[in-house]
Enzyme design. Structure first.
Site, PDB file in Angstrom:
ATOM      1  N   ASP A  37       0.773  -1.419   0.075  1.00 10.88           N
ATOM      2  CA  ASP A  37       0.070  -0.027   0.034  1.00 10.88           C
ATOM      3  C   ASP A  37       0.865   1.173  -0.174  1.00 10.88           C
ATOM      4  O   ASP A  37       2.051   0.914   0.323  1.00 10.88           O
ATOM      5  CB  ASP A  37      -0.836   0.168   1.345  1.00 10.88           C
ATOM      6  CG  ASP A  37      -2.348   0.786   1.047  1.00 10.88           C
ATOM      7  OD1 ASP A  37      -2.161   2.072   0.823  1.00 10.88           O
ATOM      8  OD2 ASP A  37      -3.290   0.280   1.076  1.00 10.88           O
ATOM      9  N   ASP A  60       3.745   1.581  -4.572  1.00  9.57           N
ATOM     10  CA  ASP A  60       2.704   2.503  -5.303  1.00  9.57           C
ATOM     11  C   ASP A  60       2.268   1.541  -6.536  1.00  9.57           C
ATOM     12  O   ASP A  60       3.274   1.494  -7.289  1.00  9.57           O
ATOM     13  CB  ASP A  60       3.373   3.693  -5.691  1.00  9.57           C
ATOM     14  CG  ASP A  60       2.291   4.584  -6.499  1.00  9.57           C
ATOM     15  OD1 ASP A  60       1.194   4.203  -7.156  1.00  9.57           O
ATOM     16  OD2 ASP A  60       2.276   5.910  -6.578  1.00  9.57           O
ATOM     17  N   VAL A  61       1.241   1.183  -6.778  1.00  2.00           N
ATOM     18  CA  VAL A  61       0.904   0.241  -7.914  1.00  2.00           C
ATOM     19  C   VAL A  61       1.118   0.600  -9.357  1.00  2.00           C
ATOM     20  O   VAL A  61       1.439  -0.098 -10.349  1.00  2.00           O
ATOM     21  CB  VAL A  61      -0.345  -0.333  -7.604  1.00  2.00           C
ATOM     22  CG1 VAL A  61      -0.623  -1.373  -6.468  1.00  2.00           C
ATOM     23  CG2 VAL A  61      -1.447   0.736  -7.962  1.00  2.00           C
ATOM     24  N   TYR A 152     -14.353   5.906 -12.772  1.00  3.02           N
ATOM     25  CA  TYR A 152     -14.140   4.657 -12.112  1.00  3.02           C
ATOM     26  C   TYR A 152     -14.889   3.672 -12.804  1.00  3.02           C
ATOM     27  O   TYR A 152     -14.118   2.553 -13.043  1.00  3.02           O
ATOM     28  CB  TYR A 152     -14.836   4.903 -10.809  1.00  3.02           C
ATOM     29  CG  TYR A 152     -14.628   3.974  -9.982  1.00  3.02           C
ATOM     30  CD1 TYR A 152     -13.558   3.524  -9.149  1.00  3.02           C
ATOM     31  CD2 TYR A 152     -15.915   2.774  -9.750  1.00  3.02           C
ATOM     32  CE1 TYR A 152     -13.551   2.614  -8.388  1.00  3.02           C
ATOM     33  CE2 TYR A 152     -15.843   1.977  -8.772  1.00  3.02           C
ATOM     34  CZ  TYR A 152     -14.807   1.720  -8.108  1.00  3.02           C
ATOM     35  OH  TYR A 152     -14.438   0.591  -7.090  1.00  3.02           O
ATOM     36  N   LYS A 156     -12.661   0.244 -14.277  1.00  2.00           N
ATOM     37  CA  LYS A 156     -13.023  -0.973 -13.713  1.00  2.00           C
ATOM     38  C   LYS A 156     -13.814  -2.056 -15.086  1.00  2.00           C
ATOM     39  O   LYS A 156     -13.425  -3.266 -15.073  1.00  2.00           O
ATOM     40  CB  LYS A 156     -14.076  -1.089 -12.766  1.00  2.00           C
ATOM     41  CG  LYS A 156     -13.748  -0.502 -11.450  1.00  2.00           C
ATOM     42  CD  LYS A 156     -12.823  -1.437 -10.770  1.00  2.00           C
ATOM     43  CE  LYS A 156     -12.327  -0.783  -9.450  1.00  2.00           C
ATOM     44  NZ  LYS A 156     -11.348  -1.771  -8.773  1.00  2.00           N
TER      45      LYS A 156
HETATM   46  N1  LIG Z   1     -15.815   1.191  -1.470  1.00  2.00           N
HETATM   47  C1  LIG Z   1     -16.552   0.696  -2.214  1.00  2.00           C
HETATM   48  O1  LIG Z   1     -17.862   0.922  -1.991  1.00  2.00           O
HETATM   49  C2  LIG Z   1     -16.356  -0.447  -3.305  1.00  2.00           C
HETATM   50  C3  LIG Z   1     -17.210  -0.900  -4.112  1.00  2.00           C
HETATM   51  C4  LIG Z   1     -17.018  -1.867  -5.325  1.00  2.00           C
HETATM   52  C5  LIG Z   1     -15.747  -2.152  -5.317  1.00  2.00           C
HETATM   53  N2  LIG Z   1     -14.640  -1.489  -4.452  1.00  2.00           N
HETATM   54  C6  LIG Z   1     -13.203  -1.768  -4.911  1.00  2.00           C
HETATM   55  O2  LIG Z   1     -12.772  -2.732  -3.661  1.00  2.00           O
HETATM   56  C7  LIG Z   1     -11.333  -2.615  -3.605  1.00  2.00           C
HETATM   57  C8  LIG Z   1     -10.913  -2.011  -2.276  1.00  2.00           C
HETATM   58  O3  LIG Z   1     -11.401  -1.041  -1.875  1.00  2.00           O
HETATM   59  P1  LIG Z   1     -11.915  -0.238  -0.401  1.00  2.00           P
HETATM   60  O4  LIG Z   1     -13.555  -0.394  -0.832  1.00  2.00           O
HETATM   61  O5  LIG Z   1     -11.425  -1.200   0.568  1.00  2.00           O
HETATM   62  O6  LIG Z   1     -11.433   1.182  -0.377  1.00  2.00           O
HETATM   63  P2  LIG Z   1     -10.118   1.805   0.323  1.00  2.00           P
HETATM   64  O7  LIG Z   1     -10.042   3.305  -0.131  1.00  2.00           O
HETATM   65  O8  LIG Z   1     -10.457   1.627   1.981  1.00  2.00           O
HETATM   66  O9  LIG Z   1      -9.064   0.718  -0.168  1.00  2.00           O
HETATM   67  C9  LIG Z   1      -8.055   1.276  -1.385  1.00  2.00           C
HETATM   68  C10 LIG Z   1      -6.865   0.841  -0.852  1.00  2.00           C
HETATM   69  O10 LIG Z   1      -5.804   1.119  -1.897  1.00  2.00           O
HETATM   70  C11 LIG Z   1      -4.911   2.024  -1.695  1.00  2.00           C
HETATM   71  N3  LIG Z   1      -4.260   2.618  -2.965  1.00  2.00           N
HETATM   72  C12 LIG Z   1      -4.623   3.674  -3.476  1.00  2.00           C
HETATM   73  N4  LIG Z   1      -3.949   3.906  -4.456  1.00  2.00           N
HETATM   74  C13 LIG Z   1      -2.868   3.197  -4.387  1.00  2.00           C
HETATM   75  C14 LIG Z   1      -1.620   3.231  -5.071  1.00  2.00           C
HETATM   76  N5  LIG Z   1      -1.539   3.955  -6.133  1.00  2.00           N
HETATM   77  N6  LIG Z   1      -0.779   2.069  -4.589  1.00  2.00           N
HETATM   78  C15 LIG Z   1      -0.923   1.321  -3.777  1.00  2.00           C
HETATM   79  N7  LIG Z   1      -2.062   1.284  -3.159  1.00  2.00           N
HETATM   80  C16 LIG Z   1      -3.100   2.283  -3.322  1.00  2.00           C
HETATM   81  C17 LIG Z   1      -5.393   2.913  -0.555  1.00  2.00           C
HETATM   82  O11 LIG Z   1      -4.403   3.402   0.125  1.00  2.00           O
HETATM   83  C18 LIG Z   1      -6.250   2.035   0.225  1.00  2.00           C
HETATM   84  O12 LIG Z   1      -5.757   1.364   1.179  1.00  2.00           O
HETATM   85  C19 LIG Z   1     -10.872  -1.545  -4.668  1.00  2.00           C
HETATM   86  O13 LIG Z   1     -10.511  -2.300  -5.791  1.00  2.00           O
HETATM   87  C20 LIG Z   1     -12.145  -0.855  -4.842  1.00  2.00           C
HETATM   88  O14 LIG Z   1     -12.461  -0.205  -6.209  1.00  2.00           O
HETATM   89  C21 LIG Z   1     -15.070  -0.752  -3.470  1.00  2.00           C
END
Ligand SMILES: NC(=O)c1ccc[n+]([C@@H]2O[C@H](COP(=O)([O-])OP(=O)(O)OC[C@H]3O[C@@H](n4cnc5c(N)ncnc54)[C@H](O)[C@@H]3O)[C@@H](O)[C@H]2O)c1
Length: 260
Positions: A37, A60-61, A152, A156
């Site tokens: 992360d 950083d991905v 977004y 996706k």
């Molecule tokens: N939150 C929602 O409602 C939701 C709904 C559908 C899908 N998702 C998907 O679920 C997954 C997890 O999201 P979440 O809900 O836990 O949100 P979140 O924001 O808590 O988690 C995302 C994580 O990715 C990290 N991140 C962001 N940019 C980064 C980078 N460049 N390099 C490394 N790490 C990075 C952030 O620091 C964070 O810890 C994501 O793929 C998101 O698109 C989320």
């Protein structure tokens, strides 16, 4: 899932929310988890809390060299890479008119290019050891469209295309590539838009309730789906989407119609 014991599992975006829940579930299954992360302190705290099966590695991905370091660190410690979970992502809410080209690029770079670089980074190690499993965390927004979510959604849908083509390309190397598509996740992801969203609570409720199974997926439900796709229980499944969305992508439940 017994076959996940002692497996080396790389998870991006594991500092909080869904990624942290996925890391905990794999550790409970006996896997060694490598948490990546950009939120160093939070990710380190999650790794400490999980215990000796967990290690935080900064990444950083969007940075190809950081991917090399991430995979090398896991190989050095565990000797192999069995599972990659491409979970890290960023959200952007805004109409097309309110989304700049720079924002669109950034969302694409984290959500679509990041997983692409991740797949590139792990394939040679996976091939050399005879295979592996890659699970991408997509979204219901990669199965349908929605107003105000174009950047977004586009990222996706791109991830979904990557899942399908990578699964088709890498199967003969023993590498499966699948994705989960949740409706639900960490509410902190909506942080920057919370003040605006408060004005749309009724509309949001209609969206989340009017589906086959009302409500949003829990982090644990999403993690369980990821573990299924990572494990041998899904051994003949590749290039597929697993919606964890209560049926939101499939249709709308119209309350009065159940009395027709
Ligand atoms: N939150 C929602 O409602 C939701 C709904 C559908 C899908 N998702 C998907 O679920 C997954 C997890 O999201 P979440 O809900 O836990 O949100 P979140 O924001 O808590 O988690 C995302 C994580 O990715 C990290 N991140 C962001 N940019 C980064 C980078 N460049 N390099 C490394 N790490 C990075 C952030 O620091 C964070 O810890 C994501 O793929 C998101 O698109 C989320």
């Amino acid at each position: 899932m017994k076959d996940l014991a002692d497996k080396a599992v790389l998870i991006t975006g594991a500092a909080r929310g869904t990624g942290a829940a996925i890391a905990r579930r794999f550790a409970e299954a006996g896997s060694h988890v490598f948490l990546g992360d950009i939120r160093h302190d939070e990710a380190e705290a999650v790794a400490r809390d999980i215990g000796e099966r967990a290690q935080f590695i900064p990444i950083d991905v969007t940075d190809e060299d950081a991917w090399t370091r991430f995979v090398s660190a896991a190989v050095e410690r565990a000797g192999r890479v069995d599972v990659l979970v491409n979970n890290a992502a960023v959200l952007h809410l805004g109409t097309i008119a309110n989304t700049s080209a720079d924002t669109m690029r950034r969302v694409f770079e984290v959500n679509t290019l990041g997983p692409f670089l991740g797949i590139r980074a792990v394939t040679s190690a996976m091939k050399a050891q005879g295979g592996g499993s890659i699970v991408n965390v997509g979204s219901v927004d990669g199965l349908i469209g929605m107003n105000g979510v174009s950047a977004y959604c586009t990222s996706k849908w791109g991830l979904r295309g990557l899942t399908k083509s990578a699964g088709t390309e890498l199967g003969r190397d023993g590498i499966r590539v699948n994705q989960v598509c949740p409706a639900g996740g960490n509410v902190e992801m909506y942080g920057p838009w919370m003040k605006q969203l408060v004005g749309f609570l009724d509309e949001t409720k209609v969206y989340t309730e009017n589906r086959g199974l009302p409500g949003e997926a829990s982090l644990e439900a999403i993690a369980d789906a990821v573990l299924f796709l990572a494990s041998d229980a899904s051994r003949n499944t590749t290039a597929s989407d697993l919606p964890v969305d209560g049926g939101a992508h499939a249709g709308t439940f119209i309350p009065g119609f159940n009395t027709l």
